[in-house]
Scaffold this active site. Structure first.
Site, PDB file in Angstrom:
ATOM      1  CD  GLU A 183      -2.630  -1.300   0.245  1.00 32.31           C
ATOM      2  OE1 GLU A 183      -2.823  -0.245  -0.745  1.00 32.31           O
ATOM      3  OE2 GLU A 183      -4.114  -1.625   0.117  1.00 32.31           O
TER       4      GLU A 183
ATOM      5  CG  HIS B 181      -4.586   0.242   5.446  1.00 31.95           C
ATOM      6  ND1 HIS B 181      -5.612   0.596   5.737  1.00 31.95           N
ATOM      7  CD2 HIS B 181      -4.073  -0.364   5.154  1.00 31.95           C
ATOM      8  CE1 HIS B 181      -6.227  -0.750   5.597  1.00 31.95           C
ATOM      9  NE2 HIS B 181      -5.368  -2.116   4.956  1.00 31.95           N
TER      10      HIS B 181
ATOM     11  CG  HIS C  64      -7.768  -4.707   7.916  1.00 32.91           C
ATOM     12  ND1 HIS C  64      -6.977  -5.687   7.340  1.00 32.91           N
ATOM     13  CD2 HIS C  64      -7.451  -4.160   6.658  1.00 32.91           C
ATOM     14  CE1 HIS C  64      -6.215  -5.821   6.028  1.00 32.91           C
ATOM     15  NE2 HIS C  64      -6.579  -4.401   6.044  1.00 32.91           N
TER      16      HIS C  64
ATOM     17  CD  GLU D 272     -14.705  13.930  25.657  1.00 31.85           C
ATOM     18  OE1 GLU D 272     -13.012  12.733  25.620  1.00 31.85           O
ATOM     19  OE2 GLU D 272     -14.457  13.708  27.258  1.00 31.85           O
TER      20      GLU D 272
ATOM     21  CG  HIS E  30      -9.621  -3.142   2.515  1.00 33.63           C
ATOM     22  ND1 HIS E  30      -8.969  -2.828   0.928  1.00 33.63           N
ATOM     23  CD2 HIS E  30      -8.494  -2.784   3.451  1.00 33.63           C
ATOM     24  CE1 HIS E  30      -7.415  -3.735   1.622  1.00 33.63           C
ATOM     25  NE2 HIS E  30      -7.336  -3.173   3.058  1.00 33.63           N
TER      26      HIS E  30
END
Ligand code: 13P
Ligand code: ZN
Length: 271
Positions: free
Chosen positions: A116, A139, A141, A169, A210
């Site tokens: 990525e 990144h 999941h 918040e 994803h």
């Protein structure tokens, strides 16, 4: 040279990946992180003139020439970073041509940076253009965030609005909201370009069905952004199927944003 295993930036990365794994956000090789490093913080630990290998980027990153990044390896498990950082992480420098990565440390089993990297480097370029203090792209999941993708509308206004309603918040932590991309093929320059476009406006971008991307000034700040979205998504998933008795009203969200002095997406409220 000091021992790189004692470098604060490396230890922070080891702790962050361990935490993300522990929270169940990064199964197997899921997730990747890139951390922009200053030459002055790396030079006590590494001879910056010693390039181990060069790796083509597969895209052009002209504004990042000479910049150093600590990046998780492709196919590597967050679970394993702490016990073997030199195999699971690498330090790269973007070469003068803007199209090659020079490996200075790590990926010692012959591995390379995350698949990525286009989304990471393109997002770094986008965030640096709006925030010179920016340093981290992350990144992951996260479980409830991903679950919510399947049962909630995937548009920026409605998704952000629901997340803001889930914890008092939230609007203070991510007043800029959450950007959303539809499902796209991962690991491509196309998803990288689409992510970077969103990153000019948002520090959080959902990749439909994803995962999520976060960007921030430090590993802690970026982790905290994703953690807050995930907490809100968890509350949503714990309550979405139950009759709603109470909610935080839009007028109260506005009060919060004004009291804490954050610049928020007014168009994401229904006032
Ligand atoms: P990498 O192992 O290449 O980092 O890929 C993991 C991932 O989450 C892909 O989106
Ligand atoms: Zn992923």
């Amino acid at each position: 040279m000091k021992d790189i295993l004692t470098a604060p930036f490396l230890n922070e990365m080891m702790q962050t990946t361990a935490n993300m794994y522990r929270l169940g956000w990064d199964e197997r090789n899921g997730g990747n992180i890139s951390y922009l490093l200053e030459e002055t913080e790396v030079s006590p630990y590494l001879d910056l003139s010693h390039v181990l290998r060069t790796l083509p980027l597969g895209f052009h990153a002209p504004s990042l020439e000479g910049r150093l990044f600590l990046v998780t390896g492709t196919g590597k498990y967050f679970k394993n970073v702490e016990k073997d950082p030199e195999t699971n992480l690498g330090i790269i420098r973007i070469a003068k041509d803007g199209q090659t990565a020079e490996l200075l440390w790590g990926y010692q089993d012959g591995g390379k940076f995350t698949s990525e990297l286009p989304a990471h480097l393109m997002s770094h370029m986008a965030r640096l253009s709006v925030d010179p203090q920016h340093r981290v792209v992350m990144h992951s999941h996260p479980t409830y965030t991903l679950a919510m993708n399947y049962v909630h509308k995937l548009n920026e206004k409605e998704l952000t609005h629901t997340l803001w309603e889930m914890c008092t918040e939230c609007i203070v932590v991510f007043p800029d909201g959450v950007g959303v991309l539809p499902w796209m093929l991962c690991g491509t320059n196309e998803i990288g370009e689409a992510t970077a476009k969103k990153m000019k406006e948002f520090r959080l971008v959902i990749w439909g069905m994803h995962g999520i991307y976060g960007a921030g000034k430090s590993l802690d700040e970026t982790f905290g952004l994703i953690e807050t979205v995930e907490k809100a998504a968890q509350i949503y998933m714990l309550t979405a199927h139950l009759p709603r008795m109470n909610t935080i009203k839009d007028e109260q969200l506005k009060q919060l944003a004004e009291f804490f002095g954050v610049s928020y997406r007014k168009d994401f409220l229904n006032l």
